[in-house]
Design a protein around this motif. Structure first.
Motif, mmCIF file in Angstrom:
data_model
loop_
_atom_site.group_PDB
_atom_site.id
_atom_site.type_symbol
_atom_site.label_atom_id
_atom_site.label_comp_id
_atom_site.label_asym_id
_atom_site.label_seq_id
_atom_site.Cartn_x
_atom_site.Cartn_y
_atom_site.Cartn_z
ATOM 1 N N ALA A 115 48.870 45.931 38.349
ATOM 2 C CA ALA A 115 47.478 45.731 37.928
ATOM 3 C C ALA A 115 47.180 46.497 36.647
ATOM 4 O O ALA A 115 46.452 46.032 35.785
ATOM 5 N N SER A 146 39.613 38.518 32.120
ATOM 6 C CA SER A 146 39.610 38.569 33.575
ATOM 7 C C SER A 146 41.010 38.889 34.102
ATOM 8 O O SER A 146 41.990 38.345 33.620
ATOM 9 N N GLY A 147 41.080 39.806 35.029
ATOM 10 C CA GLY A 147 42.359 40.130 35.643
ATOM 11 C C GLY A 147 43.167 41.164 34.885
ATOM 12 O O GLY A 147 44.325 41.398 35.202
ATOM 13 N N CYS A 148 42.561 41.807 33.876
ATOM 14 C CA CYS A 148 43.355 42.756 33.091
ATOM 15 C C CYS A 148 43.293 44.164 33.670
ATOM 16 O O CYS A 148 43.816 45.102 33.089
ATOM 17 N N GLY A 149 42.656 44.321 34.815
ATOM 18 C CA GLY A 149 42.730 45.608 35.491
ATOM 19 C C GLY A 149 41.521 46.512 35.351
ATOM 20 O O GLY A 149 41.590 47.694 35.673
ATOM 21 N N LYS A 150 40.407 45.969 34.909
ATOM 22 C CA LYS A 150 39.213 46.801 34.695
ATOM 23 C C LYS A 150 38.681 47.363 36.012
ATOM 24 O O LYS A 150 38.416 48.557 36.128
ATOM 25 N N THR A 151 38.540 46.461 36.985
ATOM 26 C CA THR A 151 38.040 46.920 38.288
ATOM 27 C C THR A 151 39.005 47.928 38.896
ATOM 28 O O THR A 151 38.581 48.961 39.428
ATOM 29 N N THR A 152 40.283 47.644 38.771
ATOM 30 C CA THR A 152 41.287 48.558 39.318
ATOM 31 C C THR A 152 41.137 49.943 38.690
ATOM 32 O O THR A 152 41.171 50.951 39.396
ATOM 33 N N HIS A 170 31.474 41.828 31.173
ATOM 34 C CA HIS A 170 32.045 40.677 30.477
ATOM 35 C C HIS A 170 31.189 40.274 29.293
ATOM 36 O O HIS A 170 31.497 39.325 28.588
#
Ligand SMILES: Nc1ncnc2c1ncn2[C@@H]1O[C@H](COP(=O)(O)OP(=O)(O)OP(=O)(O)O)[C@@H](O)[C@H]1O
Ligand SMILES: [Mg+2]
Lengths: 254, 257
Positions: free
Chosen positions: A25, A45-51, A193
């Motif tokens: 991630a 999206s999906g680049c690991g920000k939330t992680t 975003h």
């Protein structure tokens, strides 16, 4: 540790082990946050920000590298970090007041006082006896902001806090968050975003890129506050970021 | 306008189910017309029997006897199955202990255990209450476990981020979020209790609606048995409606629908 760095993220990586494969991630993230700073993070999206935010919050275990909060490695969640999720995550069976004071110690009067103060801050006076189901999305999100602020975190982590709101409510809330940030002087890290939102609020905009998930660029936003979305300098930064994304999208396609 | 209102009324009549009942009673009456009262009593004969058992107090006494047993057995099932279910759902080690037993035992119907329970608990009320407890226990337990297991993890996470400790999270997040499931279990437990009390009373005897139905059949008073059966249906219906109404009123914020 340098004088006023509150958070140091050094060489951080995170791999999720799922039954069928391992997901990388975050490959390698370095970032330093100064006390009182407002950091916006944007990226595909999906680049690991939330992680990354969850790692700072202490909600994910076992990561590579170091996340140092006031010099101490983050290992688990704690009240020194407040989290605001995209969904408000209020408990539907508790009133606004009980949601706000959940887990807090103090006498009834103290807590009531605290509730009133913070509900006023988010423009929701006299809503303490209401249930979350009776609030609009924007109101519920404001309660969740109050809930996080009431605990006086050293850092407030916001994961697309306004993502689910309509454009008009969103603009008002951006202004409100900016005001709260200036009043409370809390360090904030916000994933979004929305390029305008990132520029409007951020001292720095951190651009993350996917595959490998890394920090690509840190852009200092040197626009005096209060900021106007229609200003020339605002347009400059907006173009800068949009151009960046246009190029990088081409890169990824190829 | 006028036609609109008319269709509204027609729809209302159709939806309240009265047509179905008219058809049902007509078919029943026609069927009963060809047979003796002992073989198949007509609606009117059943009605007469119903008036008789109500006026001589038989029905009232039997209803009270059956309801008392249901109350005890079902109440005990609620008091035991919910805490066990909460612990089983929450603690993996308890689940490893409970689930293997649960997955087998819950397929043994209470009726199959009647004669054993008679030996263990005696011929009086105790064995009947124990059977009801057994019958209501599993639906409540299984649903409570499901409620705990399906708790929204994001709410647990949010609450612990806000400083709620493990015990506080259990009581303010996990238990409340299981309430709709627990309530479903309690409702299912009630229907199991009603089914079970009748079976127990029919098999064991003594008093109660089950005994009324059984003994009437034995004395060739089929219309009395029918009166008992109709009462039974009504009690089940009213109890379930009442429970769901109370649930909706009191547990609205927990998401009980
Ligand atoms: N718990 C998890 N288990 C397995 N993979 C995960 C988990 N959480 C995230 N991932 C994966 O890690 C990667 C990064 O996810 P993350 O949610 O951090 O992205 P994001 O930048 O926040 O995306 P978005 O902008 O869509 O919210 C994704 O490929 C995702 O599928
Ligand atoms: Mg995300």
């Amino acid at each position: 540790m340098s004088d006023n760095n509150i958070l140091e993220i050094k060489n951080v990586s995170k791999i999720f082990h799922t039954p069928d494969k391992d997901v990388e991630a975050i490959k390698k993230v370095d970032l330093t946050v100064k006390e009182g700073e407002f950091i916006s993070i944007i990226g595909a999206s999906g680049c690991g920000k939330t992680t990354l935010l969850r790692l700072i919050a202490g909600l994910e275990k076992n990561y590579g590298g170091d996340i140092l909060l006031d010099g101490k490695r983050v290992e688990k969640a704690g009240l020194d970090r407040g989290v605001i999720f995209q969904d408000h995550r209020l408990l539907p069976w508790l009133t606004v007041e009980d949601n706000l004071t959940l887990g807090l110690d103090g006498s009834k009067e103290e807590l009531r006082e605290l509730v009133n103060t913070y509900l006023k801050k988010v423009d929701l006076e006299n809503f303490e006896k209401v249930y979350p189901g009776q609030l609009s999305g924007g109101m519920a999100q404001r309660v969740s902001i109050a809930r996080a602020l009431m605990r006086h975190p050293r850092i407030l982590l916001l994961d697309e806090p306004l993502g689910a709101l309509d454009a008009l409510t969103k603009m008002n809330m951006q202004t409100e968050i900016g005001k709260i940030w200036e009043e409370e002087k809390t360090t904030m890290i916000m994933v979004t975003h929305d390029i305008d939102e990132a520029i409007f609020l951020g001292d720095k905009v951190v651009v993350m890129r996917p595959r490998p998930a890394e920090v690509d660029q840190v852009i200092e936003i040197e626009i005096p506050r209060p900021r106007l979305r229609s200003g020339e300098d605002f347009a400059y930064y907006r173009n800068l970021i949009i151009n960046y994304f246009n190029h990088s999208i081409l890169d990824y396609v190829i | 306008m006028a036609t609109k209102e008319k269709t509204g009324i027609v729809e209302k009549i159709l939806r309240c189910g009265i047509i179905s009942w008219i058809i049902f009673f007509t078919l029943w009456a026609f069927a009963a017309f060809n047979y003796d009262e002992i073989f198949l009593p007509s609606p009117i004969e059943t009605w007469k029997a119903l008036v008789k058992v109500i006026s001589d107090g038989t029905l009232g006494a039997d209803i009270i006897a059956s309801l008392g047993r249901i109350g005890k057995g079902w109440g005990l099932a609620i008091l035991t199955a919910i805490p066990i279910g909460l612990l089983t759902g929450h603690f993996k080690c308890v689940r490893w202990l409970v689930e293997p037993l649960l997955n087998l035992l819950r397929f043994i119907p209470a009726i199959a255990l009647t004669s054993m329970f008679l030996i263990w608990f005696g011929v009086d009320d105790k064995s009947k209450v124990a059977l009801i407890l057994y019958a209501a226990f599993f639906p409540i337990l299984v649903n409570t476990i499901a409620g705990v297991v399906t708790t929204d993890k994001s709410l647990v996470e949010a609450a612990s981020c806000m400083g709620a400790g493990r015990i506080r999270v259990f009581f303010t997040v996990i238990v409340p979020s299981s309430v709709p499931n627990i309530f479903t279990g309690v409702r299912l437990g009630l229907s199991s209790s009603i089914i079970c009390v009748i079976a127990a009373e029919m098999l064991v005897g003594g008093d109660g609606l089950g005994y009324l139905i059984q003994s009437s059949r034995m004395y060739y008073k089929t219309s009395w048995a029918f009166a008992g059966i109709i009462t039974l249906a009504l009690i089940g219906f009213i109890a379930d409606r009442l429970l769901s109404f109370v649930g909706k009123k009191l547990l609205k914020h927990f998401g009980v629908k």
